[in-house]
Design a protein around this motif. Sequence first.
Motif, PDB file in Angstrom:
ATOM      1  N   GLU A  11      41.776  60.749  43.197  1.00  0.00           N
ATOM      2  CA  GLU A  11      42.278  61.599  44.277  1.00  0.00           C
ATOM      3  C   GLU A  11      41.112  62.087  45.116  1.00  0.00           C
ATOM      4  O   GLU A  11      39.999  62.258  44.628  1.00  0.00           O
ATOM      5  CB  GLU A  11      43.045  62.788  43.715  1.00  0.00           C
ATOM      6  CG  GLU A  11      44.389  62.408  43.160  1.00  0.00           C
ATOM      7  CD  GLU A  11      45.283  63.610  42.928  1.00  0.00           C
ATOM      8  OE1 GLU A  11      44.780  64.749  42.866  1.00  0.00           O
ATOM      9  OE2 GLU A  11      46.494  63.399  42.798  1.00  0.00           O
ATOM     10  N   ARG A  12      41.386  62.311  46.387  1.00  0.00           N
ATOM     11  CA  ARG A  12      40.424  62.864  47.321  1.00  0.00           C
ATOM     12  C   ARG A  12      41.109  63.996  48.072  1.00  0.00           C
ATOM     13  O   ARG A  12      42.326  64.064  48.126  1.00  0.00           O
ATOM     14  CB  ARG A  12      39.930  61.805  48.322  1.00  0.00           C
ATOM     15  CG  ARG A  12      39.263  60.600  47.690  1.00  0.00           C
ATOM     16  CD  ARG A  12      37.916  60.997  47.094  1.00  0.00           C
ATOM     17  NE  ARG A  12      37.201  59.855  46.561  1.00  0.00           N
ATOM     18  CZ  ARG A  12      37.143  59.531  45.281  1.00  0.00           C
ATOM     19  NH1 ARG A  12      37.789  60.243  44.390  1.00  0.00           N
ATOM     20  NH2 ARG A  12      36.434  58.503  44.876  1.00  0.00           N
ATOM     21  N   ARG A  23      43.700  58.404  46.690  1.00  0.00           N
ATOM     22  CA  ARG A  23      42.807  57.771  47.660  1.00  0.00           C
ATOM     23  C   ARG A  23      43.534  56.741  48.526  1.00  0.00           C
ATOM     24  O   ARG A  23      43.241  56.598  49.710  1.00  0.00           O
ATOM     25  CB  ARG A  23      41.683  57.111  46.878  1.00  0.00           C
ATOM     26  CG  ARG A  23      40.490  56.740  47.664  1.00  0.00           C
ATOM     27  CD  ARG A  23      39.439  56.198  46.738  1.00  0.00           C
ATOM     28  NE  ARG A  23      39.399  54.769  46.917  1.00  0.00           N
ATOM     29  CZ  ARG A  23      38.306  54.047  46.841  1.00  0.00           C
ATOM     30  NH1 ARG A  23      37.169  54.618  46.521  1.00  0.00           N
ATOM     31  NH2 ARG A  23      38.327  52.765  47.047  1.00  0.00           N
ATOM     32  N   ARG A  28      39.466  56.662  55.051  1.00  0.00           N
ATOM     33  CA  ARG A  28      38.073  57.063  54.832  1.00  0.00           C
ATOM     34  C   ARG A  28      37.340  57.048  56.166  1.00  0.00           C
ATOM     35  O   ARG A  28      37.453  56.114  56.952  1.00  0.00           O
ATOM     36  CB  ARG A  28      37.364  56.114  53.869  1.00  0.00           C
ATOM     37  CG  ARG A  28      35.931  56.571  53.574  1.00  0.00           C
ATOM     38  CD  ARG A  28      35.311  55.762  52.446  1.00  0.00           C
ATOM     39  NE  ARG A  28      34.026  56.325  52.071  1.00  0.00           N
ATOM     40  CZ  ARG A  28      32.852  55.850  52.470  1.00  0.00           C
ATOM     41  NH1 ARG A  28      32.798  54.790  53.245  1.00  0.00           N
ATOM     42  NH2 ARG A  28      31.732  56.424  52.082  1.00  0.00           N
ATOM     43  N   ARG A  48      36.891  50.999  53.328  1.00  0.00           N
ATOM     44  CA  ARG A  48      36.787  52.097  52.361  1.00  0.00           C
ATOM     45  C   ARG A  48      35.534  52.009  51.497  1.00  0.00           C
ATOM     46  O   ARG A  48      35.459  52.631  50.448  1.00  0.00           O
ATOM     47  CB  ARG A  48      38.012  52.166  51.456  1.00  0.00           C
ATOM     48  CG  ARG A  48      39.278  52.455  52.182  1.00  0.00           C
ATOM     49  CD  ARG A  48      40.466  52.359  51.238  1.00  0.00           C
ATOM     50  NE  ARG A  48      41.675  52.675  51.940  1.00  0.00           N
ATOM     51  CZ  ARG A  48      42.322  53.822  51.810  1.00  0.00           C
ATOM     52  NH1 ARG A  48      41.882  54.727  50.986  1.00  0.00           N
ATOM     53  NH2 ARG A  48      43.410  54.039  52.500  1.00  0.00           N
ATOM     54  N   TRP A  56      37.597  62.023  53.785  1.00  0.00           N
ATOM     55  CA  TRP A  56      38.940  61.463  53.684  1.00  0.00           C
ATOM     56  C   TRP A  56      39.914  62.312  54.477  1.00  0.00           C
ATOM     57  O   TRP A  56      39.788  63.530  54.527  1.00  0.00           O
ATOM     58  CB  TRP A  56      39.353  61.400  52.208  1.00  0.00           C
ATOM     59  CG  TRP A  56      38.441  60.504  51.425  1.00  0.00           C
ATOM     60  CD1 TRP A  56      37.239  60.840  50.880  1.00  0.00           C
ATOM     61  CD2 TRP A  56      38.643  59.134  51.145  1.00  0.00           C
ATOM     62  NE1 TRP A  56      36.674  59.750  50.267  1.00  0.00           N
ATOM     63  CE2 TRP A  56      37.519  58.689  50.405  1.00  0.00           C
ATOM     64  CE3 TRP A  56      39.666  58.232  51.423  1.00  0.00           C
ATOM     65  CZ2 TRP A  56      37.400  57.375  49.963  1.00  0.00           C
ATOM     66  CZ3 TRP A  56      39.536  56.928  50.962  1.00  0.00           C
ATOM     67  CH2 TRP A  56      38.416  56.511  50.248  1.00  0.00           C
TER      68      TRP A  56
END
Length: 101
Positions: A11-12, A23, A28, A48, A56
């Motif tokens: 996760e971001r 993600r 990105r 990415r 992100w």
Amino acid sequence: MGHDAERTGPERTCVGCRKAAPRAQLLRLVREETLSGAAPRIRYDPSRSAPGRGAWIHADAQCLDLAITRGGLARSFRGAVDTGLLVGDLEELAPTTSWKR
């Protein structure tokens, strides 16, 4: 990290809305240095995996607006940034979305 994160991947946190997401659901962004000493440009990274510092963001115009107005991009990239090319990149990616400038 919970059991769900292991199944969905890493996760971001979105630099706009500050919500964590897998993600795969985020775009990105990378910093592109300029030779003239001007503020670095921020570009969309479709692979990415471009080298350098990344951030992100959700593919959502509201998140981009929040990232710019609240300083999320500048904070993430540790200084002033130029988002002019980023808006063009995102308009090519999702032409039906009204990306804010």
